[in-house]
Design a protein around this motif. Structure first.
Motif, short mmCIF file in Angstrom:
data_model
loop_
_atom_site.label_atom_id
_atom_site.label_comp_id
_atom_site.label_asym_id
_atom_site.label_seq_id
_atom_site.Cartn_x
_atom_site.Cartn_y
_atom_site.Cartn_z
N MET A 63 77.64 135.73 11.42
CA MET A 63 76.46 136.42 10.88
C MET A 63 76.62 137.93 11.01
O MET A 63 77.33 138.42 11.89
CB MET A 63 75.20 135.97 11.65
CG MET A 63 73.89 136.52 11.08
SD MET A 63 72.41 135.96 12.00
CE MET A 63 72.33 134.25 11.50
N CYS A 64 75.96 138.64 10.10
CA CYS A 64 75.90 140.10 10.19
C CYS A 64 74.46 140.54 9.88
O CYS A 64 73.70 139.81 9.25
CB CYS A 64 76.90 140.76 9.25
SG CYS A 64 76.79 140.21 7.53
N SER A 65 74.11 141.74 10.34
CA SER A 65 72.72 142.20 10.18
C SER A 65 72.70 143.73 10.17
O SER A 65 73.31 144.37 11.04
CB SER A 65 71.87 141.67 11.34
OG SER A 65 70.54 142.11 11.24
N TRP A 66 71.97 144.30 9.20
CA TRP A 66 71.84 145.76 9.09
C TRP A 66 70.66 146.24 9.91
O TRP A 66 69.59 145.65 9.89
CB TRP A 66 71.60 146.16 7.64
CG TRP A 66 72.73 145.90 6.69
CD1 TRP A 66 72.87 144.81 5.88
CD2 TRP A 66 73.86 146.74 6.43
NE1 TRP A 66 74.02 144.91 5.13
CE2 TRP A 66 74.64 146.09 5.45
CE3 TRP A 66 74.27 147.98 6.92
CZ2 TRP A 66 75.82 146.64 4.95
CZ3 TRP A 66 75.45 148.52 6.44
CH2 TRP A 66 76.21 147.86 5.47
N ALA A 67 70.85 147.35 10.61
CA ALA A 67 69.75 147.99 11.33
C ALA A 67 68.90 148.81 10.37
O ALA A 67 69.31 149.09 9.24
CB ALA A 67 70.29 148.88 12.45
N HIS A 68 67.71 149.21 10.82
CA HIS A 68 66.85 150.07 10.01
C HIS A 68 67.55 151.41 9.78
O HIS A 68 68.19 151.95 10.70
CB HIS A 68 65.51 150.28 10.72
CG HIS A 68 64.47 150.91 9.87
ND1 HIS A 68 64.41 152.28 9.69
CD2 HIS A 68 63.46 150.38 9.14
CE1 HIS A 68 63.39 152.56 8.88
NE2 HIS A 68 62.79 151.43 8.54
N PRO A 69 67.45 151.99 8.59
CA PRO A 69 68.19 153.22 8.29
C PRO A 69 67.77 154.44 9.10
O PRO A 69 68.50 155.44 9.12
CB PRO A 69 67.92 153.43 6.79
CG PRO A 69 66.68 152.65 6.50
CD PRO A 69 66.73 151.47 7.41
#
Length: 309
Positions: A63-69
């Motif tokens: 799995m991968c996940s982007w943080a808030h910009p």
């Protein structure tokens, strides 16, 4: 209902792809695979351009996940090698990613199956669920270090999924804003013990405490996903399992009991769930290689509105 494919593109992965995540703006997509790599693409219309190929895991990446910009361009990944890695893209150098955190061997003793960033209101924090039965919460400190807290034995046999509750507390909209209601960190986790669990963070002791146990599935719970509540006086969680069932759980008031509604029996294992940004539409991925999309009608019934291979 007809089944349609919206768009496809060649990723270049040499083995099975396990996850695909868009960033906050929908301009980047990250994919991860059993080939031990993570690939990042720029997305413009129907065009996808590979900008980075990230290597650092020693096994399949689940799995991968982007943080808030607001924290910059950060991407978290987890895999069969027991690792959690956080990648940062250098400013003014598109595609130049480097590792800013890699979990030590002492953090998890088995595969890390899921990662999820906390709502940005809670700061830069990341939860991870592992087959060793524990859940870890990694918090970034002002000095650049990462502090790890663990929920040991969260699920016997192993943890399969983790999701944060929304930052705006339920009822904050009708209460006149979040200033009148104290925000509390909560997690929902899923596990191989056929359970989903709600956890609450104690701001005084710093410990995570089990708040509720959601019992309904007859086999492993594969995923649990907390819906955005938009400040309305209700908590909503979806769970899916190896038993093919998807349940919608609702809590009408903080501290109250959770009630469940069966969304659908898919007759095959259901792997993953994802809520829309408004929290009223649910996407479901199952073992038939189908993604179905469901929406709640005014009478409380959940209807399938689309499907895609």
């Amino acid at each position: 209902m007809s089944v349609s494919t919206q768009a496809t593109f060649e990723t270049g992965h040499t083995d099975q792809i396990h996850d695909c995540q868009y960033d906050y703006y929908g301009r980047r997509v990250a994919t991860c695979s059993s080939d031990r790599t993570i690939k990042v693409f720029d997305v413009s219309g129907e065009q996808q351009t590979l900008v980075a190929n990230l290597t650092g895991h020693d096994g399949p990446v689940w799995m991968c996940s982007w943080a808030h910009p607001k924290f910059g361009v950060l991407l978290a990944s987890c895999g069969f090698d027991n690792k959690v890695i956080v990648w940062r893209e250098a400013e003014n150098q598109p595609g130049a990613f480097s590792q800013v955190y890699a979990s030590p061997p002492s953090l998890h003793e088995a595969s890390v199956n899921a990662v999820a960033w906390a709502p940005h209101e809670h700061g830069l924090a990341l939860a991870a669920a592992s087959s060793d039965g524990s859940v870890s919460v990694l918090t970034h400190r002002p000095d650049g270090s990462w502090e790890a807290a663990k929920i040991p034995n969260a699920h016997s046999i192993g943890c399969t999924g983790v999701s944060w509750s929304p930052a705006p507390p339920p009822g904050s909209l009708v209460a006149g804003g979040v200033a009148n209601v104290t925000a509390v960190k909560r997690l929902v986790t899923s596990g191989c013990d056929n359970l989903a669990k709600i956890w609450r963070h104690d701001g005084t002791t710093g410990a995570w405490q089990e708040e509720h146990v959601l019992r309904a599935h007859g086999d492993w719970v594969r995923d649990a996903c907390w819906s955005v509540n938009m400040g309305l006086p209700m908590n909503t969680v979806a769970t899916c399992g190896q038993d093919g069932l998807v349940f919608i759980w609702t809590q009408d008031e903080p501290g109250g009991s959770w009630s469940k509604t069966l969304l659908h029996d898919f007759k095959v294992p259901v792997w993953r769930l994802s809520w829309s940004v408004m929290g009223n539409v649910l996407a479901v991925s199952d073992a038939n290689n189908l993604v179905t999309v469901w929406k709640e009608s005014v009478d409380g019934k959940w209807d399938q509105i689309s499907a895609a291979e």
